[in-house]
Design a protein around this motif. Structure first.
Motif: not given
Ligand SMILES: Cc1cc2nc3c(=O)[nH]c(=O)nc-3n(C[C@H](O)[C@H](O)[C@H](O)COP(=O)(O)OP(=O)(O)OC[C@H]3O[C@@H](n4cnc5c(N)ncnc54)[C@H](O)[C@@H]3O)c2cc1C
Length: 531
Positions: A35, A45, A135, A291, A304
């Motif tokens: 991370e 989020r 990464v 995402d 999510l």
């Molecule tokens: C305003 C808003 C409201 C939302 N409301 C909802 C909701 O009500 N319900 C719902 O289901 N979803 C909702 N979402 C969407 C939800 O937040 C995302 O789908 C979810 O956070 C995705 O999770 P993730 O783990 O895939 O990615 P993320 O939460 O984006 O996590 C990605 C991680 O990867 C890390 N990272 C990135 N690049 C690198 C790298 N090169 N090397 C190492 N680490 C790295 C980042 O620092 C981060 O910690 C909302 C989003 C937003 C913006």
């Protein structure tokens, strides 16, 4: 520079990466999470989740703790209320059924969920999480993947893994590096997103998600526990971010729908909601999840949830491949199953977005009129109020044997009883691997030896299911359908074999007489011709 080695490297410790790491940890797989941030991203989020996520978290023993801070949907809980420009409700969705063992939806406080997931990882000494490790490059050969980057202390690092899962969010660097493009829908909307805190009060509606479909200013309020609330307001094209974030503007917007003076704004941000889907979810030994594979606007509260489903779908497949219990071709079913579902969820979010953001006064009054007329039909009303319009948890193609039954469907989760023990939700009795359920027969006695050996090597549970009214006593290899929940779902239970995957989807559902060739077909999907 020393090279770190693991079986699965996960890029990103968001909720999807940490859920996947918990699932792999539970399966005993050597996992390393990288991370880039120095610690957890301590801001919400997502604000809503659903039964499928809870089921994945249940599989790693975290659902009870997570549920403590969640607000469930239902008649006595959270509903979705769409209001017309005069603030009159025109559609209320209040799903109350719990076929999968959990409520249809939950309001939650994301940083709390993230913390529970992080603590959960500490149970597995074979899982490591390195914060402050960004990464930068991923390369792959025939037998492994290499990840390299720089730590926050500017020290280079290198990791060798058998597989890598990119859970690095919508701007995924790993996905870019692999040259995988995103299909983007023609949709981009700026919304002011506010996370707030207010004193809890019985007179205030801090229970329902309220959606104000007003062409002047579409807005949403999502309640969570302890007085937390998310407000979202659509930005007008001529409004700058700075104007929207101005405290006076925020106060005026909050005052449209709430007691603005009593509300403390914890976080404010202008976010552009988009809808896109990666053209591929896999390149060789690297897979995309969350995402990194799909970005959806939050109108269906599914962003999510889609990602957690990815993690649940992928974890057992990776674990079996890494342990040599399944052929790498099994991983092809990941995209085959997850992509159509993710795509349907994106389309749903866009449709709900159109409903929420009418372009004109005419549209704003026509839509409620149309919806009110449609829900006069009892079937449609029941469907909308009780189930909601979410895509059904069912895969049209993938790792299962198609037939007349429920193969490809998510298994229901009724209460069951085992041996002399008390009641428990079905999943708690199925264990972490495959489960072969014999209805009207004991699979340990009836299935041939080679079949039992195949599943035994894969730590599957073979259980006989007794109907509710059976007089037989229940031993340890037997479970009783005490609430007739399985019978209600499957219909006839006579001499039927149901195989449930570790992610609780049905892999096979057939009559006992047809079980031989069907089981062989399933074994071939897992272990190839050698099966
Ligand atoms: C305003 C808003 C409201 C939302 N409301 C909802 C909701 O009500 N319900 C719902 O289901 N979803 C909702 N979402 C969407 C939800 O937040 C995302 O789908 C979810 O956070 C995705 O999770 P993730 O783990 O895939 O990615 P993320 O939460 O984006 O996590 C990605 C991680 O990867 C890390 N990272 C990135 N690049 C690198 C790298 N090169 N090397 C190492 N680490 C790295 C980042 O620092 C981060 O910690 C909302 C989003 C937003 C913006």
């Amino acid at each position: 520079m020393a090279e770190l080695a693991c079986d699965v490297a996960i890029v990103g410790a968001g909720p999807v990466g940490m859920t996947l790491a918990n699932l792999l940890g539970h399966q005993g797989i050597r996992t390393l999470v990288l991370e880039r941030q120095p610690g957890l991203f301590d801001q919400p989020r997502a604000v809503g989740t659903d039964y499928d996520c809870l089921r994945a978290w249940q599989a790693v023993g975290l659902s009870t703790e997570l549920l403590r801070d969640m607000l469930p949907s239902g008649h006595d809980g959270m509903g979705l209320v769409y209001c017309d420009p005069q603030r009159r409700p025109f559609l209320e969705i209040r799903p109350d059924r719990r076929p999968y063992g959990f409520a249809e939806g939950y309001g939650f406080i994301q940083p709390k969920v993230d913390r529970v997931l992080l603590t959960g990882l500490r149970r597995f000494p074979w899982v490591a999480l390195r914060f402050g490790h960004a990464v930068e490059r991923v390369t792959q050969g025939a037998t492994c993947v290499r990840l390299s980057g720089r730590s926050s202390l500017q020290r280079p690092f290198c990791v060798r893994a058998r597989y890598c899962v990119a859970c690095d969010g919508g701007r995924s660097r790993v996905r870019h590096g692999l040259g995988i493009e995103m299909h983007a829908a023609r949709f981009a909307q700026r919304w002011l997103v506010l996370d707030t805190l207010e004193p809890e009060s019985p007179t205030r509606n801090l229970r329902d998600v309220q959606i104000w479909c007003d062409p002047e200013r579409p807005a949403v309020s999502v309640p969570r526990l302890y007085g937390h609330r998310r407000f979202e307001f659509l930005a007008r094209p001529d409004e700058s971010d700075a104007e929207l974030l101005d405290p006076e503007r925020i106060h005026a917007l909050l005052a449209l729908h709430a007691a603005a003076d009593e509300i403390r704004v914890l976080r404010k941000v202008v976010h552009t909601f988009r809808a896109c889907l990666a053209k591929r979810f896999r390149s060789g030994r690297v897979l995309l999840a969350g995402d990194a594979a799909h970005v959806t606007p939050p109108f269906a509260g599914q962003g999510l949830a889609i990602g957690i489903r990815d993690a649940f779908n992928l974890a057992w497949k990776l674990a079996m491949v890494v342990r040599g219990e399944a052929v790498p071709a099994l991983l092809e079913s990941y995209e085959r199953e997850r992509r159509p579902h993710a795509s349907a969820s994106l389309r749903l979010a866009l449709r709900l977005g159109h409903l929420m953001t009418p372009r004109s006064r005419l549209q704003a009054s026509l839509v409620p009129w149309l919806v009110r007329s449609l829900i006069r039909a009892p079937t449609l009303r029941r469907y909308l109020r009780e189930a909601g319009p979410k895509p059904a948890p069912r895969y049209p193609r993938g790792c299962f044997v198609r037939g007349r039954g429920f193969a490809g469907h998510l298994m229901v989760q009724p209460g069951m009883a085992r041996g002399a023990g008390g009641r428990a939700p079905l999943d708690e009795l199925l264990g972490p691997g495959f489960a072969l359920l014999g209805f009207g027969f004991d699979p340990r006695r009836v299935l041939p030896r080679d079949e039992r050996c195949f599943w035994g090597r894969r730590r599957a549970r073979l259980l006989e299911v007794l109907p509710r009214d059976s007089r037989r006593s229940c031993n340890e290899a037997c479970i009783r359908d005490v609430d007739a929940g399985l019978e209600g779902w499957l219909g006839s239970l006579h001499e039927r074999l149901v195989v449930v995957r570790p992610d609780r989807y049905v892999a096979l559902d057939c009559r006992l007489q047809e079980a031989g060739p069907k089981l062989l077909a399933l074994r071939e999907q897992l272990a190839g011709r050698a099966a």
